[in-house]
Write a protein that holds these residues in place. Structure first.
Motif, PDB file in Angstrom:
ATOM      1  N   PRO A   1      -8.770   7.366   2.802  1.00  0.00           N
ATOM      2  CA  PRO A   1      -7.651   7.537   1.869  1.00  0.00           C
ATOM      3  C   PRO A   1      -7.391   8.969   1.396  1.00  0.00           C
ATOM      4  O   PRO A   1      -6.241   9.386   1.356  1.00  0.00           O
ATOM      5  CB  PRO A   1      -8.028   6.608   0.710  1.00  0.00           C
TER       6      PRO A   1
ATOM      7  N   ASN B   1      -3.628   2.524   1.483  1.00  0.00           N
ATOM      8  CA  ASN B   1      -2.860   3.512   2.252  1.00  0.00           C
ATOM      9  C   ASN B   1      -1.390   3.122   2.356  1.00  0.00           C
ATOM     10  O   ASN B   1      -0.491   3.964   2.201  1.00  0.00           O
ATOM     11  CB  ASN B   1      -3.433   3.652   3.660  1.00  0.00           C
TER      12      ASN B   1
ATOM     13  N   PRO C   1      -5.282   9.499   9.788  1.00  0.00           N
ATOM     14  CA  PRO C   1      -6.608   8.910   9.600  1.00  0.00           C
ATOM     15  C   PRO C   1      -6.593   7.881   8.468  1.00  0.00           C
ATOM     16  O   PRO C   1      -5.727   7.915   7.598  1.00  0.00           O
ATOM     17  CB  PRO C   1      -7.488  10.111   9.240  1.00  0.00           C
ATOM     18  N   GLY C   2      -7.566   6.967   8.512  1.00  0.00           N
ATOM     19  CA  GLY C   2      -7.605   5.899   7.518  1.00  0.00           C
ATOM     20  C   GLY C   2      -8.247   6.295   6.200  1.00  0.00           C
ATOM     21  O   GLY C   2      -7.959   5.698   5.161  1.00  0.00           O
TER      22      GLY C   2
ATOM     23  N   THR D   1      -0.941  -0.499   9.272  1.00  0.00           N
ATOM     24  CA  THR D   1      -2.310  -0.121   8.904  1.00  0.00           C
ATOM     25  C   THR D   1      -3.272  -0.860   9.812  1.00  0.00           C
ATOM     26  O   THR D   1      -3.070  -2.030  10.135  1.00  0.00           O
ATOM     27  CB  THR D   1      -2.610  -0.398   7.428  1.00  0.00           C
TER      28      THR D   1
ATOM     29  N   ASP E   1     -12.520   2.646  17.116  1.00  0.00           N
ATOM     30  CA  ASP E   1     -11.379   3.508  16.805  1.00  0.00           C
ATOM     31  C   ASP E   1     -10.541   3.705  18.057  1.00  0.00           C
ATOM     32  O   ASP E   1     -10.844   4.545  18.897  1.00  0.00           O
ATOM     33  CB  ASP E   1     -11.867   4.854  16.251  1.00  0.00           C
TER      34      ASP E   1
ATOM     35  N   THR F   1      -2.012   4.139  10.122  1.00  0.00           N
ATOM     36  CA  THR F   1      -3.203   4.757   9.541  1.00  0.00           C
ATOM     37  C   THR F   1      -4.442   4.025  10.027  1.00  0.00           C
ATOM     38  O   THR F   1      -4.436   2.816  10.191  1.00  0.00           O
ATOM     39  CB  THR F   1      -3.210   4.751   7.991  1.00  0.00           C
ATOM     40  N   GLY F   2      -5.512   4.787  10.262  1.00  0.00           N
ATOM     41  CA  GLY F   2      -6.810   4.219  10.630  1.00  0.00           C
ATOM     42  C   GLY F   2      -7.065   4.243  12.121  1.00  0.00           C
ATOM     43  O   GLY F   2      -6.157   4.425  12.932  1.00  0.00           O
ATOM     44  N   GLY F   3      -8.333   4.110  12.462  1.00  0.00           N
ATOM     45  CA  GLY F   3      -8.735   4.021  13.853  1.00  0.00           C
ATOM     46  C   GLY F   3      -8.665   5.321  14.624  1.00  0.00           C
ATOM     47  O   GLY F   3      -8.538   5.321  15.843  1.00  0.00           O
TER      48      GLY F   3
ATOM     49  N   GLN G   1     -12.024  12.831  19.117  1.00  0.00           N
ATOM     50  CA  GLN G   1     -11.211  13.287  17.984  1.00  0.00           C
ATOM     51  C   GLN G   1     -10.432  14.570  18.298  1.00  0.00           C
ATOM     52  O   GLN G   1      -9.570  14.958  17.529  1.00  0.00           O
ATOM     53  CB  GLN G   1     -12.092  13.488  16.754  1.00  0.00           C
TER      54      GLN G   1
ATOM     55  N   GLU H   1     -11.504  -4.312   8.727  1.00  0.00           N
ATOM     56  CA  GLU H   1     -11.967  -4.459   7.345  1.00  0.00           C
ATOM     57  C   GLU H   1     -10.796  -4.780   6.402  1.00  0.00           C
ATOM     58  O   GLU H   1     -10.978  -5.402   5.369  1.00  0.00           O
ATOM     59  CB  GLU H   1     -12.741  -3.213   6.890  1.00  0.00           C
ATOM     60  N   LEU H   2      -9.593  -4.361   6.791  1.00  0.00           N
ATOM     61  CA  LEU H   2      -8.409  -4.671   5.968  1.00  0.00           C
ATOM     62  C   LEU H   2      -8.082  -6.158   6.081  1.00  0.00           C
ATOM     63  O   LEU H   2      -7.769  -6.824   5.098  1.00  0.00           O
ATOM     64  CB  LEU H   2      -7.202  -3.843   6.432  1.00  0.00           C
TER      65      LEU H   2
ATOM     66  N   GLY I   1     -11.148   7.560  14.213  1.00  0.00           N
ATOM     67  CA  GLY I   1     -12.526   8.066  14.170  1.00  0.00           C
ATOM     68  C   GLY I   1     -13.172   8.090  15.541  1.00  0.00           C
ATOM     69  O   GLY I   1     -12.541   7.780  16.547  1.00  0.00           O
TER      70      GLY I   1
ATOM     71  N   THR J   1     -11.636  -4.210   2.522  1.00  0.00           N
ATOM     72  CA  THR J   1     -10.986  -2.996   2.034  1.00  0.00           C
ATOM     73  C   THR J   1      -9.568  -3.360   1.631  1.00  0.00           C
ATOM     74  O   THR J   1      -8.871  -4.060   2.372  1.00  0.00           O
ATOM     75  CB  THR J   1     -10.938  -1.934   3.151  1.00  0.00           C
TER      76      THR J   1
HETATM   77  P1  ATP Z   1     -13.005   7.834  10.540  1.00  0.00           P
HETATM   78  O1  ATP Z   1     -12.927   9.168  11.199  1.00  0.00           O
HETATM   79  O2  ATP Z   1     -13.730   7.919   9.215  1.00  0.00           O
HETATM   80  O3  ATP Z   1     -13.534   6.713  11.399  1.00  0.00           O
HETATM   81  P2  ATP Z   1     -10.454   6.564  10.845  1.00  0.00           P
HETATM   82  O4  ATP Z   1      -9.149   7.230  10.991  1.00  0.00           O
HETATM   83  O5  ATP Z   1     -11.049   5.934  12.054  1.00  0.00           O
HETATM   84  O6  ATP Z   1     -11.471   7.528  10.163  1.00  0.00           O
HETATM   85  P3  ATP Z   1     -10.971   4.091   9.673  1.00  0.00           P
HETATM   86  O7  ATP Z   1     -12.271   4.102  10.421  1.00  0.00           O
HETATM   87  O8  ATP Z   1      -9.996   3.040  10.039  1.00  0.00           O
HETATM   88  O9  ATP Z   1     -10.259   5.474   9.790  1.00  0.00           O
HETATM   89  O10 ATP Z   1     -11.259   4.033   8.139  1.00  0.00           O
HETATM   90  C1  ATP Z   1     -12.035   5.025   7.491  1.00  0.00           C
HETATM   91  C2  ATP Z   1     -12.275   4.641   6.050  1.00  0.00           C
HETATM   92  O11 ATP Z   1     -11.027   4.519   5.361  1.00  0.00           O
HETATM   93  C3  ATP Z   1     -12.960   3.292   5.865  1.00  0.00           C
HETATM   94  O12 ATP Z   1     -13.840   3.375   4.763  1.00  0.00           O
HETATM   95  C4  ATP Z   1     -11.851   2.350   5.571  1.00  0.00           C
HETATM   96  O13 ATP Z   1     -12.287   1.249   4.816  1.00  0.00           O
HETATM   97  C5  ATP Z   1     -10.856   3.217   4.834  1.00  0.00           C
HETATM   98  N1  ATP Z   1      -9.504   2.747   5.110  1.00  0.00           N
HETATM   99  C6  ATP Z   1      -8.965   2.592   6.333  1.00  0.00           C
HETATM  100  N2  ATP Z   1      -7.709   2.136   6.249  1.00  0.00           N
HETATM  101  C7  ATP Z   1      -7.433   1.982   4.931  1.00  0.00           C
HETATM  102  C8  ATP Z   1      -6.302   1.521   4.211  1.00  0.00           C
HETATM  103  N3  ATP Z   1      -5.196   1.125   4.841  1.00  0.00           N
HETATM  104  N4  ATP Z   1      -6.365   1.502   2.867  1.00  0.00           N
HETATM  105  C9  ATP Z   1      -7.493   1.894   2.242  1.00  0.00           C
HETATM  106  N5  ATP Z   1      -8.596   2.340   2.865  1.00  0.00           N
HETATM  107  C10 ATP Z   1      -8.598   2.379   4.202  1.00  0.00           C
END
Ligand code: ATP
Ligand code: MG
Length: 446
Positions: free
Chosen positions: A168, A35, A165-166, A21, A89, A80-82, A131, A25-26, A84, A31
């Motif tokens: 949830p 996930n 994607p992050g 993950t 990201d 998951t995440g990053g 994206q 913020e994690l 965006g 947060t």
């Molecule tokens: P985005 O397109 O929204 O930027 P992303 O894939 O880049 O999506 P992140 O920016 O990492 O994802 O996180 C988007 C949202 O999901 C944030 O509010 C974040 O706090 C939440 N989030 C990210 N990872 C987790 C996780 N492992 N568990 C719970 N919530 C998460």
């Protein structure tokens, strides 16, 4: 990237998964990493072994290192995440360079992104183009809930890296609709199961996970070789019946049918659907079939019930709308809840919720209504009304039913469970086709 391959295909660690993950913020604790827990639960129930999880910051080198190390141990690495559009990201770029592949703009994804923005009537910010970038050769998992799709990269030695994607709810949807079918297919291929793995999900509401397990317990050995997994969530407990490839497809389907029937016999009062069915849409379907509509009155859920009822396209066929009556004065002025009721019993009481539901119904002259009032916390509890106390009412024609439930969990969880319970109460009334026997319907002075 041949130089990165250190394990022969024959050593493929069958069915193992690592989860990475990603997000500052994690690590900061802002947060909570739900996930990873969700993925572990979902994949574990399917028979995959999650052997390690880790969390890394939004930094290319850290992400690449973590994914690289994980790919040495596990068959599948899920990140998951990053994904965006902002500078922080960097998952896509980190993994593409780890795999030694270029990022290409995918024309179809770009068109979809642009269409999304056109629909919203705003120009697409230039940086959102990232994206639509896909590492060359990666598989795209469509994400109808958001702007970033899931991506699957496969290494020469059949190690898989999945990017999700992050956000949830996007992650949950993608996992259930795209990732699980993909991984099940992968397991079949690499495990060389004699036959395809088949599964079916039955969705229950209004019954605790332990009670579901108890009712099904006597069936477990009878259903073998099928397995039964219990998947609790806010929406209720799902049951997943799985046939692990030891039966030919037709036979597997037949035994899944028979298993589903046996489970339905013991849980019929609680099973509202299969697969991706949502209770709100099921309720909507029943109303539509009867040519009836529902109006709602929400206090502690603050609009969540309305959101759920309007989630399905075509909801205007059966959803009238409602009142978010958070204050006592609005409960009185908009819904006709008697001041005496509020004074004597309080806003979280059977009398109040009953008047809220009946008031909502009269407001639009609809056949059905749902009302919810409760204490979602963290403050507001009293000795006789503990945190999580929620009163729910549902009306259908002249019949009104009420229920008091004390939900566990935090504010968000209590609200989600309460909204679902409101739907469940109306669902039960609709199923009973209870047009007879009006209860203590009282006309509300307006
Ligand atoms: P985005 O397109 O929204 O930027 P992303 O894939 O880049 O999506 P992140 O920016 O990492 O994802 O996180 C988007 C949202 O999901 C944030 O509010 C974040 O706090 C939440 N989030 C990210 N990872 C987790 C996780 N492992 N568990 C719970 N919530 C998460
Ligand atoms: Mg982001």
């Amino acid at each position: 990237v041949p130089d990165r391959i250190t394990v022969q295909e024959a050593d493929l660690p069958q069915g193992t998964v690592e989860i990475v993950t990603i997000g500052d913020e994690l690590l900061l604790g802002h947060t909570i990493d739900t996930n990873a827990a969700f993925l572990s639960r979902e994949l574990g129930q399917l028979g995959f072994r999650v052997i390690r999880r880790c969390t890394v910051p939004d930094a290319e080198a850290e992400i690449a290192n973590a994914v690289h190390a994980a790919l040495e141990r596990a068959q599948v690495v899920i990140c998951t995440g990053g994904l965006g559009p902002t500078q922080d990201d960097v998952t896509r770029a980190a993994v593409a360079s780890l795999f030694g592949v270029q990022l290409d703009v995918n024309a179809e994804l770009l068109a979809q992104l642009e269409a999304r923005y056109r629909l919203r009537g705003i120009p697409m910010p230039a940086r959102n183009v990232t994206q639509a970038q896909v590492p060359r050769g990666a598989l795209v998992l469509p994400n109808p809930r958001g702007t970033a799709p899931g991506l699957v990269l496969v290494r020469g030695d059949q190690r898989h890296c999945v990017l999700l994607p992050g956000v949830p709810h996007e992650l949950r949807g993608l996992t259930r609709e795209q990732l699980i079918p993909y991984l099940v297919g992968l397991a079949e291929k690499t495990a060389q199961a004699a036959h395809p793995i088949r599964y079916r999900v039955l969705r229950t509401t209004g019954i605790a996970e332990s009670a579901v397990a108890e009712k099904v317990d006597h069936l477990l050995t009878k259903l073998l070789p099928l397995t039964v997994a219990f998947l609790p969530g806010f929406a209720g407990t799902d049951l997943r019946l799985t046939c692990w490839g030891d039966l030919p497809e037709l036979e597997a389907d037949r035994s899944l049918d028979s298993a589903a029937n046996q489970v339905r016999q013991v849980l019929s009062d609680h099973i509202y659907g299969e697969g991706d069915d949502e209770l709100a849409a099921v309720v909507g379907g029943l109303l539509r079939a009867r040519g009836q509509r529902v109006t709602i009155a929400e206090s502690c859920t603050g609009g969540l019930l309305g959101k759920l009822l309007s989630d399905a396209p075509g909801a205007s066929d059966y959803f009238e709308g409602g009142v978010i009556a958070y204050s006592n004065s609005l409960k009185h002025s908009q819904l006709g809840v008697a001041t005496a009721t509020l004074q004597q019993h309080g806003a979280v009481s059977e009398a109040a919720v009953r008047e809220m539901a009946q008031g909502a119904r009269l407001l639009a002259g609809s056949a059905a209504a749902i009302a919810i009032t409760g204490i979602a916390g963290p403050t507001g509890a009293t000795p006789d009304k503990p945190l999580g106390t929620v009163w729910i009412a549902a009306c259908l024609n002249e019949q009104t039913q009420t229920r008091r439930i004390v939900f566990p969990g935090d504010r968000e969880e209590i609200r989600e469970r309460a909204a679902q319970a409101g739907l469940a109460l109306l669902w039960r009334l609709l199923r009973l086709r209870a047009d007879a026997a009006p209860t203590t319907e009282t006309r509300i002075p307006r």
